[in-house]
Design an enzyme around this catalytic site. Sequence first.
Site, short mmCIF file in Angstrom:
data_model
loop_
_atom_site.label_atom_id
_atom_site.label_comp_id
_atom_site.label_asym_id
_atom_site.label_seq_id
_atom_site.Cartn_x
_atom_site.Cartn_y
_atom_site.Cartn_z
N GLY A 128 0.69 -1.56 0.05
CA GLY A 128 -0.78 0.10 -0.17
C GLY A 128 0.95 1.28 -0.07
O GLY A 128 0.21 2.29 -0.43
N PHE A 129 1.91 1.47 0.32
CA PHE A 129 2.50 2.67 0.62
C PHE A 129 4.42 2.43 0.52
O PHE A 129 4.79 3.55 0.30
CB PHE A 129 2.97 2.30 1.82
CG PHE A 129 1.67 2.98 2.88
CD1 PHE A 129 1.58 4.21 2.62
CD2 PHE A 129 1.42 2.11 3.53
CE1 PHE A 129 -0.17 4.08 3.65
CE2 PHE A 129 0.35 2.18 4.07
CZ PHE A 129 -0.40 3.90 4.30
N ARG A 138 3.11 -5.53 15.78
CA ARG A 138 1.84 -5.44 15.74
C ARG A 138 1.54 -5.98 13.88
O ARG A 138 0.12 -5.33 13.60
CB ARG A 138 1.68 -4.13 15.52
CG ARG A 138 2.04 -3.00 16.70
CD ARG A 138 1.02 -2.11 16.91
NE ARG A 138 1.98 -1.29 16.39
CZ ARG A 138 1.21 0.42 16.00
NH1 ARG A 138 0.34 0.42 17.02
NH2 ARG A 138 1.73 1.07 15.56
#
Length: 473
Positions: free
Chosen positions: A25-26, A136
Amino acid sequence: MSRRLPSTPPNLPGFAFVSVLGSGGFADVYLYEQNMPRRLVAVKVLLAEVVTDDLRQMFQAEANLMAQLSSHPSILTVYQASVAADGRPYLVMEYCSASLGQRYRAVQLPLAEVLSVGVRIASAVETAHRQGVLHRDIKPSNILTTAYGHPVLSDFGIAATLGEAESSDAVGLSIPWSAPEVLHDEVSGTVASEVWSLGATVYSLLAGRSPFEVPGGDNGSGALMARIDRAKLAPTGRTDVPKSLEQVLARSMSRRPSDRQANALEFIRDLQSVEEELGLTQTPIEVAVDDWALATAVDVEERTRVSGVHGTGDAGRRRRRPRTAPRSAALPGADSRADDLGMSGSRTSRPGSRRLAWGVSLVSVALVVLVGVGAYAVIQGARSIPVVTDVQGTATDGGVTFSWNDPGLQTADAYVVTVDDEMLPPQREASITVTAGDGDRVCASVAVTRDGRSGASSAERCVDVSVAVDQGS
């Protein structure tokens, strides 16, 4: 949603573009060949259209975190980070040709391999936690495989420090491997939610699907989140997975965080217990020793061992089949440095050798003092650990049950029970039942372990099964 095309690879001095590895996505990830030293590397490049001050800071944080942690054998190595001529930040990393995310759905992974991967990746997570870092985004696709088949944890892109996690804004997450409290935005990440993700990842590697995915059913985001919220975990469906491992995974994915393993280290020990149960060689824990002086004063092998090598015991005791105990890896940085230090080969006496000898003597004195301080810390720490004083033993049908009262365990404490000179895996329950036959004499003692140290053992309690008479020794 249609997949976008990768951006044009940047021109990086000292690197030659080879191919595109993937897109996110980035950022995009490319395969480059580094000129000196010559090797293939993976280069992660932030997209030009999404570069903002916030995203640049996040990217820089990822570079710093991975560089800080990448000396760990199960964390992807970062070589360098910089900004390309076109303004795009990039990260040069170790190239891994495959990920477990590509394998676990295609083939059934061997049980022994999954247990080993679980211990190694949980060791990486425990190491990160000890340095105040949450990953995470623990999931199979973020476990890459090196050229030598070693699993490594990658992509700390949304990692946060333990303190920041409680107050940070919402971040990207992977629903199938996220804990209920994360999906409900109650927290963005905690040690407990990482334990959930570790369990969900190991489950996925065994089952070939994520834990709450229903083959052929509705596996959209809403349906998955509803099942995760109920936390009613179905068995993996594999006949070679023992009940004990199913229970370990179910505990790690308990709805209430307090019901899970207290940390990644406890999860590791549970997996090692399953390895021992199956007769497999235990995968060693890869967690850095916090203080070298402390490590010198305390046998490192004892700090990482789940089941100790037992002796022959008294003649009147049962003979138990020896179990494999892990050999602990050397201390970080303890490998031979003789050549680097110029200590190989013979040396002739020099005018400065006397000064050198004085320097060595002073250093030796300093080392003795530091080791003494470490030993004192161990002694003082051991004195603060509660001691079990009331072990009782009762002969039962086919075994012996030992029980005792809680002397005041803290959250991360555990009992270490030694039965007939054999140290058993740590446990939280204040009782244990061992098998025994008629004529056996079974003896046990109990100690409390805290922060890698064990307190004093209780008085040994013995039970003679043949006459079912309890006697203290």
